[in-house]
Write an enzyme that holds these catalytic residues in place. Structure first.
Site, PDB file in Angstrom:
ATOM      1  N   TRP A  61       0.802  -1.362   0.005  1.00  0.00           N
ATOM      2  CA  TRP A  61      -0.061   0.138   0.016  1.00  0.00           C
ATOM      3  C   TRP A  61       0.934   1.204   0.015  1.00  0.00           C
ATOM      4  O   TRP A  61       1.943   1.178   0.248  1.00  0.00           O
ATOM      5  CB  TRP A  61      -1.051  -0.144   1.051  1.00  0.00           C
ATOM      6  CG  TRP A  61      -0.662  -0.083   2.522  1.00  0.00           C
ATOM      7  CD1 TRP A  61       0.674  -0.658   3.046  1.00  0.00           C
ATOM      8  CD2 TRP A  61      -1.382   0.197   3.628  1.00  0.00           C
ATOM      9  NE1 TRP A  61       0.775  -0.734   4.257  1.00  0.00           N
ATOM     10  CE2 TRP A  61      -0.530  -0.152   4.709  1.00  0.00           C
ATOM     11  CE3 TRP A  61      -2.610   0.589   3.890  1.00  0.00           C
ATOM     12  CZ2 TRP A  61      -0.854   0.067   6.191  1.00  0.00           C
ATOM     13  CZ3 TRP A  61      -2.895   0.948   5.357  1.00  0.00           C
ATOM     14  CH2 TRP A  61      -2.173   0.627   6.095  1.00  0.00           C
ATOM     15  N   ASN A  62       0.117   2.277  -0.437  1.00  0.00           N
ATOM     16  CA  ASN A  62       0.854   3.662  -0.577  1.00  0.00           C
ATOM     17  C   ASN A  62       0.229   4.766   0.243  1.00  0.00           C
ATOM     18  O   ASN A  62      -1.015   4.798   0.284  1.00  0.00           O
ATOM     19  CB  ASN A  62       1.049   3.818  -2.070  1.00  0.00           C
ATOM     20  CG  ASN A  62       1.668   2.874  -2.880  1.00  0.00           C
ATOM     21  OD1 ASN A  62       2.689   2.545  -2.625  1.00  0.00           O
ATOM     22  ND2 ASN A  62       0.865   2.098  -3.571  1.00  0.00           N
ATOM     23  N   HIS A  69      -5.991  20.115  -7.188  1.00  0.00           N
ATOM     24  CA  HIS A  69      -6.180  20.525  -8.745  1.00  0.00           C
ATOM     25  C   HIS A  69      -5.127  19.864  -9.523  1.00  0.00           C
ATOM     26  O   HIS A  69      -4.392  20.594 -10.257  1.00  0.00           O
ATOM     27  CB  HIS A  69      -6.115  22.092  -8.559  1.00  0.00           C
ATOM     28  CG  HIS A  69      -7.490  22.663  -7.908  1.00  0.00           C
ATOM     29  ND1 HIS A  69      -8.511  23.091  -8.580  1.00  0.00           N
ATOM     30  CD2 HIS A  69      -7.443  22.887  -6.514  1.00  0.00           C
ATOM     31  CE1 HIS A  69      -9.283  23.537  -7.359  1.00  0.00           C
ATOM     32  NE2 HIS A  69      -8.796  23.380  -6.448  1.00  0.00           N
ATOM     33  N   HIS A  73      -9.593  17.098 -12.745  1.00  0.00           N
ATOM     34  CA  HIS A  73     -10.212  17.501 -11.556  1.00  0.00           C
ATOM     35  C   HIS A  73     -11.306  18.275 -11.614  1.00  0.00           C
ATOM     36  O   HIS A  73     -11.600  18.799 -12.536  1.00  0.00           O
ATOM     37  CB  HIS A  73      -9.009  18.179 -10.492  1.00  0.00           C
ATOM     38  CG  HIS A  73      -8.574  19.346 -11.061  1.00  0.00           C
ATOM     39  ND1 HIS A  73      -7.757  19.461 -12.050  1.00  0.00           N
ATOM     40  CD2 HIS A  73      -9.111  20.514 -10.690  1.00  0.00           C
ATOM     41  CE1 HIS A  73      -7.510  20.842 -11.881  1.00  0.00           C
ATOM     42  NE2 HIS A  73      -8.324  21.605 -11.411  1.00  0.00           N
ATOM     43  N   ASP A  75     -13.435  21.935 -10.128  1.00  0.00           N
ATOM     44  CA  ASP A  75     -13.206  22.983  -9.338  1.00  0.00           C
ATOM     45  C   ASP A  75     -14.510  23.442  -8.625  1.00  0.00           C
ATOM     46  O   ASP A  75     -15.489  23.247  -9.496  1.00  0.00           O
ATOM     47  CB  ASP A  75     -12.917  24.299 -10.319  1.00  0.00           C
ATOM     48  CG  ASP A  75     -11.682  24.435 -10.960  1.00  0.00           C
ATOM     49  OD1 ASP A  75     -10.672  23.716 -10.392  1.00  0.00           O
ATOM     50  OD2 ASP A  75     -11.422  24.964 -11.910  1.00  0.00           O
ATOM     51  N   HIS A  79     -13.201  27.421  -4.819  1.00  0.00           N
ATOM     52  CA  HIS A  79     -11.805  27.604  -5.647  1.00  0.00           C
ATOM     53  C   HIS A  79     -11.855  29.276  -5.886  1.00  0.00           C
ATOM     54  O   HIS A  79     -10.479  29.517  -5.738  1.00  0.00           O
ATOM     55  CB  HIS A  79     -11.878  26.761  -6.645  1.00  0.00           C
ATOM     56  CG  HIS A  79     -10.614  26.905  -7.353  1.00  0.00           C
ATOM     57  ND1 HIS A  79      -9.354  26.859  -6.791  1.00  0.00           N
ATOM     58  CD2 HIS A  79     -10.318  27.034  -8.689  1.00  0.00           C
ATOM     59  CE1 HIS A  79      -8.314  26.788  -7.731  1.00  0.00           C
ATOM     60  NE2 HIS A  79      -9.044  27.043  -8.867  1.00  0.00           N
ATOM     61  N   HIS A 207     -13.114  30.837 -14.368  1.00  0.00           N
ATOM     62  CA  HIS A 207     -13.352  30.785 -12.976  1.00  0.00           C
ATOM     63  C   HIS A 207     -13.994  31.756 -12.185  1.00  0.00           C
ATOM     64  O   HIS A 207     -14.939  31.276 -11.484  1.00  0.00           O
ATOM     65  CB  HIS A 207     -11.956  30.769 -12.420  1.00  0.00           C
ATOM     66  CG  HIS A 207     -10.868  29.476 -12.701  1.00  0.00           C
ATOM     67  ND1 HIS A 207     -10.280  29.391 -13.882  1.00  0.00           N
ATOM     68  CD2 HIS A 207     -10.772  28.332 -12.021  1.00  0.00           C
ATOM     69  CE1 HIS A 207      -9.658  28.545 -13.832  1.00  0.00           C
ATOM     70  NE2 HIS A 207      -9.759  27.850 -12.753  1.00  0.00           N
TER      71      HIS A 207
END
Ligand code: MN
Length: 258
Positions: A61-62, A69, A73, A75, A79, A207
């Site tokens: 596992w990690n 972002h 992804h 927004d 944001h 945005h």
């Protein structure tokens, strides 16, 4: 439950295709680079915890390191300064994350000019050809940019004057945010604004207007060339990061094949 039984049956038979629009998430996934003096996001990376060794003999596992972002992804309204009192990614109503996809194709224009700006006229022309944009739609700007996504330099397409990538004009951003009934605006590029949008008024208008109008952004989509202009359904699945301004998201399109 006939509707859902039909749906899973048609997915099983291939009559409904599930198309993955998500970019693979790794250290090689291109990220946004803002100029000085602004802060920047990190790339995605994996930090091993154990890998069938003394730290975990039977398991691997990690820890995942990523920005909100990074890669494909979403927004969320919080944001942007215009949406700061709106939804963070964990409070977006889930039913808004599934909706009809409409695709506005400007590949030919972008081949001529990587700084191409989408204008309201292009959106009005799309509606004359394909009908009204449906309520709750995810409008995807098809630019062909996804073909560059394996090459960070070509994807950024920057020179001493900044990045040269397509996106909406101020007027188109307002049109999408204030006039159209969309839920979100999706792109193949690193962000929902054009590369030149740092010089617009207001700066970064996609945005500014979309997130300020309780709408969402969706970036770094792939396989957009396989979508019809309308008729597909988008399923957008960001993580419910509490207070998050965005999240890496898995994005699927359901497409009827005949
Ligand atoms: Mn973003």
């Amino acid at each position: 439950m006939t509707t859902l039984a039909d749906l899973v049956g048609q997915i099983g038979s291939g009559a409904v295709e599930v198309l993955d629009l998500t970019a693979p998430l790794s250290a090689a996934t291109p990220i946004l680079h803002l100029p000085e003096p602004f802060g920047n996001t990190i790339s995605a990376s994996l930090e091993p915890i154990s890998d069938f060794d003394d730290d975990g003999p039977m398991w691997s596992w990690n820890n995942l390191h990523t920005g909100e972002h990074t890669g494909t992804h979403l927004d969320a309204p919080t944001h942007w300064i215009t949406g700061r009192d709106g939804s963070s990614v964990d409070t977006i109503p889930p039913e808004r994350l599934i909706g009809p996809a409409v695709v506005v194709d400007v590949v030919a224009e972008v081949e001529q000019n990587p700084d191409f700006l989408l204008e309201p006229e292009h959106l009005e022309a799309w509606q004359r050809e394909h009908g009204p944009i449906p309520a709750g739609a995810w409008l995807i700007l098809r630019t062909g940019w996804g073909a560059r996504s394996r090459d960070a330099e070509r994807f950024a397409n920057a020179d001493e004057n900044g990045p040269h990538t397509p996106g909406p004009s101020v007027a188109a951003a307002r049109w999408l945010a204030e006039t159209s009934p969309i839920t979100g605006f999706g792109v193949e590029t690193v962000g929902i604004d054009a590369g030149s949008a740092a010089g617009f008024d207001p700066i970064f208008p996609a945005h500014y207007f979309l997130l300020g109008n309780d709408k969402y952004g969706l970036t770094q989509l792939q396989n957009v060339d396989k979508l019809p202009p309308r008729g597909a359904v988008l399923v957008v699945a960001p993580l419910p990061i509490v207070g998050g301004t965005g999240s890496p998201a898995r994005v699927f399109a359901l497409i009827e094949r005949d």
